[in-house]
Motif scaffolding. Structure first.
Motif, PDB file in Angstrom:
ATOM      1  N   LEU A  36       0.809  -1.211   0.000  1.00 28.10           N
ATOM      2  CA  LEU A  36       0.000   0.000   0.000  1.00 28.10           C
ATOM      3  C   LEU A  36       0.847   1.267   0.000  1.00 28.10           C
ATOM      4  CD1 LEU A  36      -3.358   0.579   1.304  1.00 28.10           C
ATOM      5  CD2 LEU A  36      -1.666   2.085   2.301  1.00 28.10           C
ATOM      6  N   PHE A  37       1.904   1.286   0.786  1.00 33.17           N
ATOM      7  CA  PHE A  37       2.772   2.469   0.888  1.00 33.17           C
ATOM      8  C   PHE A  37       3.325   2.874  -0.472  1.00 33.17           C
ATOM      9  CE2 PHE A  37       6.888   4.535   1.905  1.00 33.17           C
ATOM     10  CZ  PHE A  37       6.426   5.561   2.710  1.00 33.17           C
ATOM     11  N   GLU A  44       3.113  12.015  -0.727  1.00 34.15           N
ATOM     12  CA  GLU A  44       2.342  11.338   0.321  1.00 34.15           C
ATOM     13  C   GLU A  44       3.235  10.441   1.165  1.00 34.15           C
ATOM     14  OE1 GLU A  44      -1.850  11.178  -2.192  1.00 34.15           O
ATOM     15  OE2 GLU A  44      -0.351   9.605  -2.465  1.00 34.15           O
ATOM     16  N   GLN A  45       4.177   9.769   0.532  1.00 37.57           N
ATOM     17  CA  GLN A  45       5.132   8.939   1.275  1.00 37.57           C
ATOM     18  C   GLN A  45       5.980   9.804   2.197  1.00 37.57           C
ATOM     19  OE1 GLN A  45       7.443   6.519  -1.426  1.00 37.57           O
ATOM     20  NE2 GLN A  45       5.618   5.664  -2.394  1.00 37.57           N
ATOM     21  N   LYS A  75      -4.462  17.861   5.322  1.00 36.87           N
ATOM     22  CA  LYS A  75      -3.612  16.973   4.516  1.00 36.87           C
ATOM     23  C   LYS A  75      -3.652  15.556   5.074  1.00 36.87           C
ATOM     24  CE  LYS A  75      -0.264  20.262   2.664  1.00 36.87           C
ATOM     25  NZ  LYS A  75       1.157  20.567   2.506  1.00 36.87           N
ATOM     26  N   MET A  76      -3.586  15.453   6.397  1.00 42.18           N
ATOM     27  CA  MET A  76      -3.641  14.141   7.044  1.00 42.18           C
ATOM     28  C   MET A  76      -4.969  13.450   6.749  1.00 42.18           C
ATOM     29  SD  MET A  76      -2.198  11.847   9.071  1.00 42.18           S
ATOM     30  CE  MET A  76      -0.910  12.671   9.968  1.00 42.18           C
ATOM     31  N   ASP A  77      -6.068  14.187   6.885  1.00 38.13           N
ATOM     32  CA  ASP A  77      -7.391  13.612   6.628  1.00 38.13           C
ATOM     33  C   ASP A  77      -7.529  13.157   5.179  1.00 38.13           C
ATOM     34  OD1 ASP A  77      -8.114  14.033   9.264  1.00 38.13           O
ATOM     35  OD2 ASP A  77      -9.185  15.906   8.849  1.00 38.13           O
ATOM     36  N   ASP A  78      -7.015  13.948   4.235  1.00 38.20           N
ATOM     37  CA  ASP A  78      -7.062  13.556   2.825  1.00 38.20           C
ATOM     38  C   ASP A  78      -6.263  12.278   2.578  1.00 38.20           C
ATOM     39  OD1 ASP A  78      -8.604  15.803   2.293  1.00 38.20           O
ATOM     40  OD2 ASP A  78      -6.929  16.963   1.441  1.00 38.20           O
ATOM     41  N   LEU A  79      -5.104  12.185   3.224  1.00 38.46           N
ATOM     42  CA  LEU A  79      -4.265  11.001   3.063  1.00 38.46           C
ATOM     43  C   LEU A  79      -4.925   9.773   3.693  1.00 38.46           C
ATOM     44  CD1 LEU A  79      -1.691   9.756   2.006  1.00 38.46           C
ATOM     45  CD2 LEU A  79      -0.502  10.608   4.019  1.00 38.46           C
ATOM     46  N   ILE A  80      -5.536   9.942   4.838  1.00 38.43           N
ATOM     47  CA  ILE A  80      -6.254   8.841   5.485  1.00 38.43           C
ATOM     48  C   ILE A  80      -7.374   8.343   4.574  1.00 38.43           C
ATOM     49  CG2 ILE A  80      -7.829   8.260   7.388  1.00 38.43           C
ATOM     50  CD1 ILE A  80      -6.042  10.120   9.153  1.00 38.43           C
ATOM     51  N   GLU A  81      -8.097   9.267   3.968  1.00 36.25           N
ATOM     52  CA  GLU A  81      -9.188   8.892   3.055  1.00 36.25           C
ATOM     53  C   GLU A  81      -8.644   8.116   1.851  1.00 36.25           C
ATOM     54  OE1 GLU A  81     -12.469  11.066   0.209  1.00 36.25           O
ATOM     55  OE2 GLU A  81     -11.883  12.065   2.053  1.00 36.25           O
ATOM     56  N   LYS A  82      -7.537   8.585   1.285  1.00 35.62           N
ATOM     57  CA  LYS A  82      -6.947   7.890   0.131  1.00 35.62           C
ATOM     58  C   LYS A  82      -6.494   6.490   0.522  1.00 35.62           C
ATOM     59  CE  LYS A  82      -3.523   8.160  -3.514  1.00 35.62           C
ATOM     60  NZ  LYS A  82      -2.520   8.984  -4.197  1.00 35.62           N
TER      61      LYS A  82
END
Length: 89
Positions: A36-37, A44-45, A75-82
Motif C-alpha cells: 500500500l505504501f 504522500e510517502q 492533509k492528514m485527513d485527505d491522506l487517510i481517506e486515500k
C-alpha cells in the motif's frame, strides 16, 4: 530512483512480477501486488515519513513546514481517506 507504480502506456497500476538477488542470482517470479505504501505518490510517502519522524505530532509537522495546524490536519485527513480507498480496492 523512484519505483514506477503506474503503466506509462495505459495508466493502470503495475504489479511486481520478478525479484532477483544480486548476490546469488536467485530469481523469484510471480504476480504480486505492490504494498500500500508504494501505491502512494512521493509527496504522500514523505508526509507519512515526516509524521513518523515528528513522533506523530501534526503540530510539530505544521511548525516545521511553516503551515497552520488545520492545513496539516486537512492533509492528514485527505491522506487517510486515500489510504482507506486503496485498502478497499
Amino acid at each position: 530512483m523512484k519505483l514506477p507504480i503506474v503503466c506509462p502506456s495505459c495508466e493502470n497500476t503495475l504489479q511486481v512480477s520478478q525479484m532477483k538477488c544480486n548476490d546469488c542470482q536467485t530469481e523469484i517470479n510471480g504476480n504480486y501486488n505492490l504494498p500500500l505504501f508504494f501505491k502512494l505518490n512521493r509527496e504522500e510517502q514523505d508526509f507519512i515519513l515526516d509524521f513518523f519522524l515528528s513522533s506523530g505530532s501534526i503540530k510539530e509537522m505544521a511548525k516545521q513546514a511553516g503551515n497552520s495546524y488545520p492545513t496539516m490536519r486537512n492533509k492528514m485527513d485527505d491522506l487517510i481517506e486515500k489510504i482507506n480507498q486503496l485498502k478497499n480496492v
